[in-house]
Scaffold this active site. Structure first.
Site, short mmCIF file in Angstrom:
data_model
loop_
_atom_site.label_atom_id
_atom_site.label_comp_id
_atom_site.label_asym_id
_atom_site.label_seq_id
_atom_site.Cartn_x
_atom_site.Cartn_y
_atom_site.Cartn_z
N GLU A 91 -13.22 -9.49 -8.13
CA GLU A 91 -13.07 -8.54 -7.02
C GLU A 91 -12.97 -7.11 -7.54
O GLU A 91 -13.58 -6.18 -7.00
CB GLU A 91 -11.83 -8.88 -6.20
CG GLU A 91 -11.94 -10.14 -5.35
CD GLU A 91 -12.65 -9.89 -4.04
OE1 GLU A 91 -13.12 -8.75 -3.80
OE2 GLU A 91 -12.75 -10.83 -3.23
N ARG A 100 5.15 -4.44 7.65
CA ARG A 100 4.57 -4.69 8.96
C ARG A 100 5.55 -4.35 10.08
O ARG A 100 5.14 -3.92 11.16
CB ARG A 100 4.09 -6.14 9.05
CG ARG A 100 2.89 -6.40 8.13
CD ARG A 100 2.48 -7.86 8.06
NE ARG A 100 1.36 -8.02 7.14
CZ ARG A 100 0.90 -9.19 6.73
NH1 ARG A 100 1.47 -10.31 7.16
NH2 ARG A 100 -0.11 -9.25 5.88
N LYS A 102 -1.86 -5.69 -5.70
CA LYS A 102 -0.78 -5.71 -4.72
C LYS A 102 -0.49 -7.14 -4.33
O LYS A 102 -1.44 -7.88 -4.01
CB LYS A 102 -1.18 -4.89 -3.49
CG LYS A 102 -0.12 -4.80 -2.41
CD LYS A 102 -0.61 -3.98 -1.22
CE LYS A 102 0.47 -3.91 -0.14
NZ LYS A 102 0.02 -3.17 1.05
N SER A 105 7.05 -3.66 0.08
CA SER A 105 8.25 -3.54 0.89
C SER A 105 9.23 -4.69 0.69
O SER A 105 10.45 -4.48 0.68
CB SER A 105 7.87 -3.45 2.37
OG SER A 105 7.14 -4.60 2.78
N LYS A 159 -3.83 -13.36 7.53
CA LYS A 159 -4.89 -12.56 6.91
C LYS A 159 -5.54 -13.26 5.72
O LYS A 159 -6.15 -12.62 4.87
CB LYS A 159 -4.33 -11.19 6.50
CG LYS A 159 -3.73 -10.41 7.68
CD LYS A 159 -3.34 -8.99 7.30
CE LYS A 159 -2.83 -8.24 8.52
NZ LYS A 159 -2.57 -6.81 8.24
N LYS A 215 -5.72 -7.60 -3.64
CA LYS A 215 -4.64 -7.62 -2.65
C LYS A 215 -4.47 -9.05 -2.17
O LYS A 215 -5.37 -9.63 -1.56
CB LYS A 215 -4.94 -6.70 -1.48
CG LYS A 215 -3.83 -6.66 -0.44
CD LYS A 215 -4.16 -5.70 0.68
CE LYS A 215 -3.06 -5.65 1.72
NZ LYS A 215 -3.37 -4.71 2.83
N TYR A 258 8.47 2.49 -3.19
CA TYR A 258 9.49 3.07 -2.31
C TYR A 258 10.72 3.51 -3.09
O TYR A 258 11.60 4.16 -2.55
CB TYR A 258 9.89 2.05 -1.24
CG TYR A 258 8.70 1.53 -0.46
CD1 TYR A 258 8.09 2.30 0.52
CD2 TYR A 258 8.16 0.26 -0.72
CE1 TYR A 258 6.99 1.85 1.22
CE2 TYR A 258 7.05 -0.20 -0.03
CZ TYR A 258 6.48 0.59 0.94
OH TYR A 258 5.39 0.14 1.64
#
Length: 329
Positions: free
Chosen positions: A239, A206, A254, A280, A223, A196, A319
């Protein structure tokens, strides 16, 4: 060699193109993200995500029934939590009667065979908008992982089939897996957000959950200390392998389109299903351009989804799932 070999022979008609097509997207490929909010009778459009909605539980029930009829059999739940319930420890995330727990039960009661995955991270519950506990300007790793494990057990108790840790804390997959095993949830799966990236494509999401990091002096402004640097490639493999070693059943990359090289690298390296989250910002860009008449919405959506699957994705969180199914007629 030419003229004995003419590769265009396999493109000469729609029928032959369909017959030899290598990658085909179907409804079975999709994981449908759903945003849940408190209240009744709420179907609130998200301004930065046209034709996507926050749903109260009664409308969540209607939505999952519609998805099932369309052949969409898996959902990924996110919740928008009232600010008064937020704190630095994600206390509300552990409430057995919290919104997420009730959302899981709502889906399972409405459509028992629907596969339910749940977001596991503290940002929707955090007064600081971070995926972990904040202390002295840092995100605490191990303390956060323990809360995420409790959160995962709570989701399993409510009926979740899979938990989906999206936080990027080190070691959280092992901590969650051990907690689930200790509580007897041996068949509850884990879909790890393994690669991610700290991406600028998350803005509309968000907005949907009101989960952006707050602008305060003692709080990290972004982040980037836990989400990955988007310049890195081999780190993603490391990872992902660590998450598999710790017990992840499915791994995720992602965002989507800008990271298809990562998808292919991981697909070539691992033997578990690979998911991709078409996020998004990717959704919003297509919707905005289509509204302007600058591109063909359905054609671009299909091309993007095909590219994601062609890169090696077994699962696509998107989506566009309902939009795609509607194009099938």
């Amino acid at each position: 060699m030419y003229p004995l070999i003419r590769t265009r022979r396999l493109r000469v008609s729609a029928s032959i193109r369909r017959l030899v097509r290598e990658t085909i997207v179907t409804p079975d490929d999709f994981l449908v993200p759903l945003f849940v909010t408190e209240g009744k009778g709420i179907r609130e459009e998200i301004p930065s995500m046209p034709n996507y909605f926050r749903l109260s539980l009664d409308n969540l029930e209607k939505e999952v029934k519609e998805l099932w009829k369309m052949g969409l059999c898996s959902v990924l739940l996110f919740v928008k939590v009232d600010d008064k319930l937020k704190d630095n420890k994600g206390t509300e995330a552990l409430n057995p009667n919290g919104l997420m727990q009730r959302a899981i039960k709502t889906v399972k009661n409405a459509c028992p065979q629907m596969l339910v995955m749940t977001d596991v991270a503290l940002d929707p519950f955090s007064s600081y908008g971070h995926d972990g506990i904040v202390a002295e300007g840092q995100i605490l790793n191990d303390e956060t992982a323990e809360v995420l494990a409790e959160m995962s057990v709570s989701h399993a108790q409510a009926g979740a089939d899979f938990v989906a840790p999206s936080d990027m804390m080190d070691g959280r997959i092992l901590t969650i897996r051990e907690a689930l095993e200790d509580e007897g949830f041996v068949n509850t799966g884990i879909m790890a957000y393994s690669a991610k990236y700290a991406s600028a494509f998350y803005g509309p999401f968000r907005d949907a959950l009101d989960s952006s990091p707050v602008d305060m002096a003692h709080v990290p402004k972004d982040k980037k200390t836990y989400q990955m640097d988007y310049a890195n490639r081999y780190e993603a493999i490391r990872e992902t392998q660590l998450d598999i070693d710790e017990g992840a059943d499915i791994v995720m990359v992602k965002p989507g389109l800008c990271y298809l090289d990562i998808v292919r690298e991981i697909r070539n390296e691992v033997d578990v299903p690979v998911a991709v989250y078409q996020v998004s910002g990717e959704y919003a860009m297509v919707k905005a351009a289509a509204e302007k008449g600058w591109l063909d919405h359905d054609a671009v959506v299909l091309e993007q989804l095909t590219a994601i699957k062609r890169a090696g994705a077994n699962i696509i969180a998107s989506y566009f799932a309902k939009d795609f199914v509607r194009t099938l007629g």
